[in-house]
Design a protein around this motif. Structure first.
Motif, PDB file in Angstrom:
ATOM      1  N   ASN A  18     -11.700  -7.066  -6.706  1.00 18.98           N
ATOM      2  CA  ASN A  18     -12.050  -6.130  -7.922  1.00 18.98           C
ATOM      3  C   ASN A  18     -12.809  -7.014  -8.903  1.00 18.98           C
ATOM      4  OD1 ASN A  18     -11.697  -5.273 -10.697  1.00 18.98           O
ATOM      5  ND2 ASN A  18     -11.115  -3.471  -9.634  1.00 18.98           N
ATOM      6  N   SER A  19     -14.088  -7.074  -9.078  1.00 23.00           N
ATOM      7  CA  SER A  19     -14.991  -7.857  -9.973  1.00 23.00           C
ATOM      8  C   SER A  19     -14.573  -7.715 -11.331  1.00 23.00           C
ATOM      9  CB  SER A  19     -16.332  -7.114  -9.625  1.00 23.00           C
ATOM     10  OG  SER A  19     -17.152  -8.046 -10.727  1.00 23.00           O
ATOM     11  N   GLU A  20     -13.995  -6.803 -12.064  1.00 27.01           N
ATOM     12  CA  GLU A  20     -13.621  -6.841 -13.225  1.00 27.01           C
ATOM     13  C   GLU A  20     -12.251  -7.644 -13.576  1.00 27.01           C
ATOM     14  OE1 GLU A  20     -15.432  -6.097 -16.184  1.00 27.01           O
ATOM     15  OE2 GLU A  20     -16.948  -5.604 -14.430  1.00 27.01           O
ATOM     16  N   THR A  21     -11.307  -7.308 -12.603  1.00 25.95           N
ATOM     17  CA  THR A  21     -10.183  -8.097 -12.554  1.00 25.95           C
ATOM     18  C   THR A  21     -10.463  -9.615 -12.363  1.00 25.95           C
ATOM     19  OG1 THR A  21      -8.905  -6.033 -11.753  1.00 25.95           O
ATOM     20  CG2 THR A  21      -7.768  -8.303 -11.516  1.00 25.95           C
ATOM     21  N   TRP A  22     -11.385  -9.950 -11.442  1.00 23.79           N
ATOM     22  CA  TRP A  22     -11.677 -11.345 -11.380  1.00 23.79           C
ATOM     23  C   TRP A  22     -12.186 -12.009 -12.438  1.00 23.79           C
ATOM     24  CZ3 TRP A  22     -12.020 -14.487  -6.603  1.00 23.79           C
ATOM     25  CH2 TRP A  22     -12.840 -15.895  -6.867  1.00 23.79           C
ATOM     26  N   LYS A  23     -13.105 -11.276 -13.143  1.00 24.00           N
ATOM     27  CA  LYS A  23     -14.006 -12.005 -14.071  1.00 24.00           C
ATOM     28  C   LYS A  23     -13.011 -11.849 -15.503  1.00 24.00           C
ATOM     29  CE  LYS A  23     -17.546  -8.903 -13.683  1.00 24.00           C
ATOM     30  NZ  LYS A  23     -18.708  -8.317 -13.902  1.00 24.00           N
ATOM     31  N   ASN A  24     -11.804 -11.322 -15.495  1.00 21.49           N
ATOM     32  CA  ASN A  24     -11.231 -11.098 -16.794  1.00 21.49           C
ATOM     33  C   ASN A  24      -9.763 -11.747 -16.484  1.00 21.49           C
ATOM     34  OD1 ASN A  24     -13.040  -9.528 -18.405  1.00 21.49           O
ATOM     35  ND2 ASN A  24     -12.702  -8.076 -17.206  1.00 21.49           N
ATOM     36  N   ALA A  25      -9.659 -12.220 -15.447  1.00 22.52           N
ATOM     37  CA  ALA A  25      -8.201 -12.787 -14.981  1.00 22.52           C
ATOM     38  C   ALA A  25      -7.680 -13.902 -16.073  1.00 22.52           C
ATOM     39  CB  ALA A  25      -8.212 -13.598 -13.594  1.00 22.52           C
ATOM     40  N   ASN A  26      -6.581 -13.859 -16.361  1.00 18.62           N
ATOM     41  CA  ASN A  26      -6.232 -14.918 -17.313  1.00 18.62           C
ATOM     42  C   ASN A  26      -5.159 -15.852 -16.535  1.00 18.62           C
ATOM     43  OD1 ASN A  26      -4.712 -16.826 -18.984  1.00 18.62           O
ATOM     44  ND2 ASN A  26      -3.750 -15.144 -20.268  1.00 18.62           N
ATOM     45  N   LEU A  27      -6.105 -16.817 -15.752  1.00 14.01           N
ATOM     46  CA  LEU A  27      -5.221 -17.677 -14.791  1.00 14.01           C
ATOM     47  C   LEU A  27      -4.257 -18.434 -15.274  1.00 14.01           C
ATOM     48  CD1 LEU A  27      -8.383 -18.326 -12.488  1.00 14.01           C
ATOM     49  CD2 LEU A  27      -6.559 -16.597 -12.141  1.00 14.01           C
ATOM     50  N   THR A  28      -3.851 -18.573 -16.452  1.00 12.98           N
ATOM     51  CA  THR A  28      -2.954 -19.307 -17.287  1.00 12.98           C
ATOM     52  C   THR A  28      -1.585 -18.478 -17.490  1.00 12.98           C
ATOM     53  OG1 THR A  28      -3.680 -19.072 -19.480  1.00 12.98           O
ATOM     54  CG2 THR A  28      -4.523 -20.917 -18.354  1.00 12.98           C
ATOM     55  N   SER A  29      -1.675 -17.317 -17.044  1.00 13.82           N
ATOM     56  CA  SER A  29      -0.346 -16.460 -17.499  1.00 13.82           C
ATOM     57  C   SER A  29       0.033 -16.251 -15.947  1.00 13.82           C
ATOM     58  CB  SER A  29      -1.179 -14.876 -17.645  1.00 13.82           C
ATOM     59  OG  SER A  29      -0.051 -13.925 -17.530  1.00 13.82           O
ATOM     60  N   GLU A  30       1.374 -16.631 -16.087  1.00 12.33           N
ATOM     61  CA  GLU A  30       2.212 -16.673 -14.971  1.00 12.33           C
ATOM     62  C   GLU A  30       2.081 -15.420 -13.744  1.00 12.33           C
ATOM     63  OE1 GLU A  30       6.934 -17.298 -13.318  1.00 12.33           O
ATOM     64  OE2 GLU A  30       6.393 -17.447 -15.398  1.00 12.33           O
ATOM     65  N   GLU A  31       1.830 -14.216 -14.156  1.00  8.69           N
ATOM     66  CA  GLU A  31       1.613 -13.109 -13.227  1.00  8.69           C
ATOM     67  C   GLU A  31       0.416 -13.218 -12.621  1.00  8.69           C
ATOM     68  OE1 GLU A  31       0.798 -11.436 -17.268  1.00  8.69           O
ATOM     69  OE2 GLU A  31       2.610 -12.534 -16.572  1.00  8.69           O
ATOM     70  N   ASN A  32      -0.706 -14.125 -13.172  1.00 10.18           N
ATOM     71  CA  ASN A  32      -2.029 -14.172 -12.604  1.00 10.18           C
ATOM     72  C   ASN A  32      -2.156 -15.315 -11.842  1.00 10.18           C
ATOM     73  OD1 ASN A  32      -2.513 -11.663 -13.428  1.00 10.18           O
ATOM     74  ND2 ASN A  32      -3.276 -12.256 -15.411  1.00 10.18           N
ATOM     75  N   PHE A  33      -1.347 -16.475 -11.900  1.00 14.89           N
ATOM     76  CA  PHE A  33      -1.667 -17.851 -11.474  1.00 14.89           C
ATOM     77  C   PHE A  33      -2.463 -17.810 -10.062  1.00 14.89           C
ATOM     78  CE2 PHE A  33       2.198 -20.184 -13.457  1.00 14.89           C
ATOM     79  CZ  PHE A  33       1.654 -20.407 -14.527  1.00 14.89           C
ATOM     80  N   SER A  34      -2.136 -16.878  -9.238  1.00 16.99           N
ATOM     81  CA  SER A  34      -2.892 -16.791  -7.866  1.00 16.99           C
ATOM     82  C   SER A  34      -3.678 -15.717  -7.662  1.00 16.99           C
ATOM     83  CB  SER A  34      -1.762 -17.029  -6.773  1.00 16.99           C
ATOM     84  OG  SER A  34      -0.935 -15.965  -6.851  1.00 16.99           O
ATOM     85  N   LEU A  35      -4.087 -14.794  -8.794  1.00 18.61           N
ATOM     86  CA  LEU A  35      -4.637 -13.764  -8.562  1.00 18.61           C
ATOM     87  C   LEU A  35      -5.959 -13.995  -7.933  1.00 18.61           C
ATOM     88  CD1 LEU A  35      -4.987 -10.591  -9.544  1.00 18.61           C
ATOM     89  CD2 LEU A  35      -6.249 -11.400 -11.331  1.00 18.61           C
ATOM     90  N   ARG A  36      -6.792 -15.011  -8.104  1.00 20.49           N
ATOM     91  CA  ARG A  36      -8.009 -15.008  -7.499  1.00 20.49           C
ATOM     92  C   ARG A  36      -7.876 -15.623  -6.057  1.00 20.49           C
ATOM     93  NH1 ARG A  36     -12.481 -17.649 -11.956  1.00 20.49           N
ATOM     94  NH2 ARG A  36     -12.854 -15.970 -12.969  1.00 20.49           N
ATOM     95  N   TRP A  37      -6.912 -16.399  -5.839  1.00 22.16           N
ATOM     96  CA  TRP A  37      -6.620 -16.849  -4.432  1.00 22.16           C
ATOM     97  C   TRP A  37      -6.399 -15.490  -3.567  1.00 22.16           C
ATOM     98  CZ3 TRP A  37      -7.264 -20.726  -1.375  1.00 22.16           C
ATOM     99  CH2 TRP A  37      -7.611 -22.072  -1.838  1.00 22.16           C
TER     100      TRP A  37
END
Length: 106
Positions: A18-37
């Protein structure tokens, strides 16, 4: 015994890109650590990135985390293999079109 091994060998994500989710991902947040992976397989399998120009890539993925004249790099976060993190590398030709996609882990 086998079901135990399968369920404890790690999570295989089939997260849709999801382009918007990718662009706005807070990868320092524990629930998003691996979101882009988690979205990488779908991104590579369902989006024709080879041949896109820099503007199209920025529309799809947002601004790169680092860039040079012929390369964009996007931080992927944690890879779920220990503490490894990763990077998506996009290499451009002299016409600013993507000619190579690479993912590194380390």
């Amino acid at each position: 015994m086998i079901p135990f091994l399968v369920t404890n060998c790690g999570k295989f994500s089939h997260e849709k890109f999801n382009s918007e989710t990718w662009k706005n991902a807070n990868l320092t947040s524990e629930e998003n650590f691996s979101l882009r992976w988690d979205m990488m397989n779908d991104l590579r399998n369902h989006h024709q990135i080879i041949g896109m120009n820099k503007t199209e890539i920025k529309n799809l993925l947002g601004n790169p985390d680092s860039e040079t004249r012929n390369e964009f790099n996007y931080y992927l976060g944690y890879s779920k293999h220990g503490i490894n993190t990763g990077t998506l590398w996009l290499i451009f030709d002299k016409n600013n079109k993507v000619v190579k996609i690479s993912v590194s882990q380390g």
